[in-house]
Structure formats: C-alpha cells, structure tokens
Scaffold this active site. Sequence first.
Site, PDB file in Angstrom:
ATOM      1  N   LEU A   1       6.425  -6.237   6.037  1.00  0.00           N
ATOM      2  CA  LEU A   1       6.525  -4.789   6.247  1.00  0.00           C
ATOM      3  C   LEU A   1       5.141  -4.174   6.298  1.00  0.00           C
ATOM      4  O   LEU A   1       4.922  -3.151   6.937  1.00  0.00           O
ATOM      5  CB  LEU A   1       7.274  -4.152   5.074  1.00  0.00           C
ATOM      6  CG  LEU A   1       8.778  -4.361   4.995  1.00  0.00           C
ATOM      7  CD1 LEU A   1       9.287  -3.871   3.655  1.00  0.00           C
ATOM      8  CD2 LEU A   1       9.464  -3.609   6.119  1.00  0.00           C
TER       9      LEU A   1
ATOM     10  N   ASP B   1      -4.400   6.734  -5.464  1.00  0.00           N
ATOM     11  CA  ASP B   1      -4.432   6.292  -4.063  1.00  0.00           C
ATOM     12  C   ASP B   1      -3.344   7.001  -3.269  1.00  0.00           C
ATOM     13  O   ASP B   1      -2.643   6.386  -2.478  1.00  0.00           O
ATOM     14  CB  ASP B   1      -4.268   4.768  -4.009  1.00  0.00           C
ATOM     15  CG  ASP B   1      -4.758   4.176  -2.684  1.00  0.00           C
ATOM     16  OD1 ASP B   1      -5.530   4.872  -1.982  1.00  0.00           O
ATOM     17  OD2 ASP B   1      -4.367   3.055  -2.365  1.00  0.00           O
TER      18      ASP B   1
ATOM     19  N   GLY C   1      -4.482  -3.868   0.078  1.00  0.00           N
ATOM     20  CA  GLY C   1      -5.511  -4.587  -0.630  1.00  0.00           C
ATOM     21  C   GLY C   1      -4.946  -5.543  -1.667  1.00  0.00           C
ATOM     22  O   GLY C   1      -5.611  -6.478  -2.086  1.00  0.00           O
ATOM     23  N   PHE C   2      -3.706  -5.332  -2.067  1.00  0.00           N
ATOM     24  CA  PHE C   2      -3.182  -6.104  -3.186  1.00  0.00           C
ATOM     25  C   PHE C   2      -2.301  -7.247  -2.757  1.00  0.00           C
ATOM     26  O   PHE C   2      -1.928  -8.069  -3.560  1.00  0.00           O
ATOM     27  CB  PHE C   2      -2.390  -5.194  -4.119  1.00  0.00           C
ATOM     28  CG  PHE C   2      -3.217  -4.053  -4.576  1.00  0.00           C
ATOM     29  CD1 PHE C   2      -4.256  -4.279  -5.447  1.00  0.00           C
ATOM     30  CD2 PHE C   2      -3.002  -2.777  -4.113  1.00  0.00           C
ATOM     31  CE1 PHE C   2      -5.071  -3.248  -5.859  1.00  0.00           C
ATOM     32  CE2 PHE C   2      -3.807  -1.744  -4.522  1.00  0.00           C
ATOM     33  CZ  PHE C   2      -4.845  -1.964  -5.397  1.00  0.00           C
ATOM     34  N   GLY C   3      -1.910  -7.286  -1.524  1.00  0.00           N
ATOM     35  CA  GLY C   3      -1.045  -8.368  -1.095  1.00  0.00           C
ATOM     36  C   GLY C   3      -0.137  -7.929   0.025  1.00  0.00           C
ATOM     37  O   GLY C   3      -0.318  -6.870   0.620  1.00  0.00           O
TER      38      GLY C   3
END
Length: 677
Positions: free
Chosen positions: A354, A482, A358-360
């Site tokens: 999807l 964020d 930055g985290f995965g």
Amino acid sequence: MVFSQRLSIIYFVFTFAIIFVASAADPRQFPFTTFSEKTDQSIFHFTPHSSIDQGALQLTPDSENAEVSYSNKSGRIMYHKPYRLWSSDNEDDDGVASFNSTFLINIYREKDWIAGEGFAFLIASDWNMPEQSYGQWLGLTNATTDGNAKNHMVAIEFDTRKQDFDPDDNHIGLNINSVRSSKTVSLEAFDIEISPEVGTNYTVWVQYNGSSKVIEVYMAKRIINIPPVRPETPLMKEPVNLKQYLKQDSYFGFSGSTGSRAKQLNCVLEWNLVVQEFKTRKNMTLLKIGVPALVLLVVFGVILGVGYVKKRKRTTLEESIVLGTLKRLPGMPREFKYKELKDATNNFHASMILGQGGFGVVYRGTLRDFDEANATNESAEIAVKQFSRDNIKGKDDFMAELTIIHRLRHKNLVRLVGWCYEKGKLLLVYDFMPNGSVDRHLYKASNQNTLNWEHRCKILAGVASALHYLQNEYDQKVVHRDLKASNILLDSEFNARLGDFGLARALEQERNSYAELELAGVAGTLGYVAPECFHTRKATPESDVFSFGAVVLEIVCGKSPGIQIIHGQHQFSLVDWVWMLHREGCIEEAVDERLNSNYALDEAKKLLLLGLACSHPIASERPQTQAICQIISGTMSVPSVPPFKPVFTWPSMGTAYSSTDSTVSNVTLSRITVSLP
Ligand SMILES: *[C@@H]1O[C@H](CO)[C@@H](O)[C@H](O)[C@H]1NC(C)=O
Ligand SMILES: *[C@@H]1O[C@H](CO)[C@@H](O)[C@H](O)[C@H]1NC(C)=O
Ligand SMILES: *[C@@H]1O[C@H](CO)[C@@H](O)[C@H](O)[C@H]1NC(C)=O
Ligand SMILES: *[C@@H]1O[C@H](CO)[C@@H](O)[C@H](O)[C@H]1NC(C)=O
Ligand SMILES: *[C@@H]1O[C@H](CO)[C@@H](O)[C@H](O)[C@H]1NC(C)=O
C-alpha cells in the site's frame, strides 16, 4: 567448556539466520528498470528538490511540478545502503572493490532553454549535500567545500555548461572532491550531445577495476526497443585509487544541478550497480566449508542448543525485553502469529504493497475467520506495517508507536488491531482504510475525482478533533510530530483517520521539563515543519498545530506546502502566497480551482484564515486545538489575521503549553482570538 561451545554454535546459527533474514527482507534491489514513487522511497535518500516522478529519479525539479522553479536547484539521490570498498581484514592487501554501474539518463531541456548545469554519477562518504551547491557546483560541492579532501567524494560529471575551467559545455570529467575535473573528455568528437534539443536517452557504463585501479566510462545513445550494447572503446579511461580519496564504506548515487538561466531536467531512468563483495575472513572460511557443513552445523546447533534453549525460553535478551514490555501493556490488542499475517498478505507480495515510509512497508491483507469469539466466517481487511530490518532504530519506532497508539481511542485515529513480534520481525496491524491517504486524492486523482468540498471540510474537522484529543483529552499529551497529508487516511465514508504514529511521543504530564522532545533530525517533511523546530530540533504541541495549519492550506488550496508558487515576478511558499492574497483582499483566489466554485465561500475563507493563524511563525501565538475545533464548528469567530506575516523571532518569548495547568490553557485560549490584531 561445553556450555561456551554451545553458546558459540548458537551464535553462528543466529548470525546466519540474521544474515539470511536481512537479505530476504530487502524489498527491491538492483537492477532498477524503472523507479516507483510508491515502493522505492525508502530505497534512496533524497535531498529536498529531488524525487521519483514519471518512473525516473529526478535529481532536480521535473516537468510534473510545473509550479516549482527549475532554476538554481541542486539535488542528490543516493542508494540507502553504503558499500564496503576495501577489506579491513588485511592491511597489506591494497585491493579495492571492482564495480560496474550501468544507468540510463535523459538530460532533457526544452527547445528555448540553455542546457545546464550538469549531472554526475557519485560515490561519497554520506548522502548529505552541501548548501548552495546549485549552478556550477553540480550538487557536489559549494564555494566553501570545493576541493576539500574531507569531501571524500569521487564523481563522473556530465557537464552541460562551460565554466572558465571547463573545455566546453558538453564533456565528461573525473571529479575528485571538486567540480574542477582532474581529467575531462569533450564529447563532440564522439557525436554525443548530453542535453540535446530533442530528448535523448543515453546508456552509460562506469566500470572500475579494483586491482588495476582504473575507471572507464562508456556511453551510447539508447534507441527504443533495441537492447543497449556497450561500445568497444571507453570515452574515458583513467587510473584512480579510490582508497586514497573515499571512505571504506561509501554511498553510490547521483547528483545534478541547474543554474540561474541554464536549466535542464536531470533524470535517471534505469540503474544497475554491481559492487564486488568483500567478505570478512571468518565468512570466507565458513564459505569454504560449504553448504553441507553449514547444514551439519545447524543440526548440531539445534541438538546441542536444545538443553540451553529449554532453560531459557527466550532466545535473546533483547527479544525477551521487547516481548515483556508488550505483554505488560494494559489493554493490549491482539497478538498475531507471523504465519497469519503472511497468509493474509499473500506472503507479503509486492502487489499487496500500500505504501512505504521511513519505517517500513505497509501491506494490504485479508484476515479470514477474524472474529474468533463469535466464530463467524467473516473476513476483515487489514493493513500490515512491517518494520524494515536494516533500519537500526526500527525497534524503537515500533515500541514508540505501539505503546502510544494502543491506548488511544478516537474515531479519527487509525485503529490498531494487533501486533506481531516473531522471528525478529516487527509488525503492526491496523484497520484497512479503503480510501487511502489524502495526498493521493489531492495529487494523483484526475480533476473530476478530486475531493469535493464537503469531504474536505469533514476531513479537516476530523483531523482537528484527533489533534485535540491527542493534546488534551488523553491522559498524556501526545505529539504526533509527522502530521501531513500522506498520514491522514480515509475510511469508506471519507472520515479522516490520523495514522503513522511512528514518530509520536507521549509527553508526561508530571515531567514538564521533558515537554519537548527530540525531533529526529527534523524528520518531518518540508513545509510541515514549524520554523522553531529548525532551531530547537524539538517537536511540541505547537509544532503539531503548525503542521495542521499546513494541512488546512494544502486541503483548501489543493497544493502541497513544499512547493514554490510563481505569482507575477515572485516566488512564494504556499503559506506566503495565501498570506499575500489575504493582504490583497482576495484570499478566495487560493481555493483549489478544481472545485470550480462548488464550495462555500465563507467557510473557505474561514479555513484559510485558520490555516494562516496556525502558521504563525511564533509558536505561542498559534491557536490551541480547542479553539481550532471551535472555529471549525463555527462556535468561535474566525481569528483576525494581520496583513503581513509576523516575523519569526528566536528565541521565542512565549511559554504557552510548557505548563499543563488548566488555568493557563484557558488564558492562552482567550488570547488567540486577540493576539493577531
Ligand atoms: C564488470 O563488467 C566486466 C565486463 O564488462 C566484467 O568482466 C567484470 O567482471 C565486471 N565486474 C564486476 C564487479 O561485476
Ligand atoms: C557550503 O556547505 C556547507 C555545508 O552545508 C555550509 O556550511 C557552507 O556555509 C556552504 N558554503 C556556502 C558558500 O554556501
Ligand atoms: C527514454 O526511455 C524511456 C524509458 O525507457 C522511454 O519511455 C522514452 O520513450 C525514451 N525516450 C526516448 C527519446 O527514446
Ligand atoms: C583488472 O586488472 C587486472 C590487472 O591489470 C587484470 O588482470 C584483470 O583482467 C582486470 N579485470 C577486468 C575485469 O578487466
Ligand atoms: C540564481 O542564483 C544567483 C546567485 O547565485 C542569483 O544571482 C540569481 O538571480 C538566481 N536566479 C534565479 C532565477 O533565482
């Protein structure tokens, strides 16, 4: 003795397991035959004006973003992982890694443009770009850093603009720590024009032989449908000992720049990179033993390890700490088995992706027999966020997100359904949001399908309500850190759900001195980050309000806060543009023209003024969330906004929000409406 033997065998087994898992978890690898803004964002490091667009790496602004000025820009895009260029085991062996890099470039310019300034293939010690590196500096250096050995940088430039130290405006060069090439080759004799009038693709081969320490550059026009064939002779063949200039671990990528009058698009359409691998001695020996031995080792490891593992169920200390923390959390949602999520996402298939941050990677999935309690056969749509392994901070982000979001309950927050921490993999499971994120609707949909006015108002009211909940109604203040359009998701009825709490932090009421927390290297996206954050590098409730203001302007205007808007002779940021229209008494001109006047004028004006009030450069002057909610619902009058944007001052005098005393927040609340005379 036996015990330590077992330990070391277990250690080896684990090392291999980790190496195996780490390489298997890499989502996309070389060669890249196209680039996708959806899946490749975390594979490269981008500087502010670079992006992926139209299937290509765009070092400098491209035609898609017509409102951005092409002039005076520089950018870098680097592959996210560094490569080891020589082995550290053997000091006497001065061998350097050989590498081959092949890429397809299109240095496009329009017919009336003067080409410039240039493009470069770059190997550098890190992925930061010096400031003011536009124009002749090619995104490589600037007037201060040029020629400095500390740049640790070697590049092949494709220069399209002549400086007084250049032979002409169409040459390649070998650049070591400087834009003044140590060797140049003019391309005219080879019938190559880097940036011709008619858009042309060129395949480039850069090959480095690490034993002879010679770099070679080849180039050939790429004709569509004909596979590229490397020419026999290189355009350039130069000795260069990379070990002398570069760091042992260096990044590969590209840079490019435009100048004041000279401009071009710096696009990379395809890229392959093969770097010779240096193995550590330990690995070398183990590899020589070969696969059969490895299998034996694993078997022995398992047999010998059983006793040990039995005694200590958890295999690593780290894992046990994480699991312990997770299980202690009150009201923790369901724990999933890794296999369930693997099945739900079709084995984490690329077609289920999807998005990627930055985290995965976030996958879409379907859980069957979801409602175990009622034993129904219904299936549920979920979104599974898999934290990437090579992000060292992944675990911290996972823990932060989990410990905060699991306790939040609000209709405008994405609901956490469960989690999984197994085999070193971290996964969070959310409700699936069928309408995706707000930015997708604002920028990717065709004009007819863009969000209508009612949806836009509903989304803003929802986000305001979620923000108010985070800052006031929950027992700890939470800063999201964020907040941006891509983190606002939409359910089937276009209700906003704030998501991605990867950066969020809870502020503890009783510890006011900790009320401001590190903003990891100002992680937020340009345009959404409050000005004070660049000084304090800390996120606060007020900086979340600033980001909210950016979102309000973005949704009403249909324009990204990061872009520059050209109006008459001037270039404006989105907020400055709206402020200018406000000053000139025509703020309604800022409303997204795709709405075709199908919107409520008063409401639009109100929201734009609210957006400006939240964009106040001084943190303490921004409205608080309660006032924001009241303004949106119409129970409080619109703030009066001064004609000129107030000047940002630092240090700020204001202290709003540093106290959690409720009387203070009342005082601050009443001050907002009068504070912008
Ligand atoms: C680079 O390509 C050449 C052939 O053009 C090949 O001989 C060499 O082994 C390659 N080097 C690497 C590191 O793949
Ligand atoms: C060059 O870049 C460095 C690092 O970003 C910066 O400190 C310096 O001020 C820049 N020099 C100029 C002339 O802009
Ligand atoms: C350049 O390559 C791209 C991607 O393969 C292709 O879409 C485009 O048509 C090519 N342009 C020219 C002028 O060959
Ligand atoms: C690299 O250079 C060495 C030494 O000159 C040579 O023996 C070797 O064939 C070269 N490798 C390639 C792939 O050209
Ligand atoms: C580009 O920057 C130069 C100074 O470096 C400046 O003189 C020029 O006006 C700028 N051009 C544009 C179009 O911004």
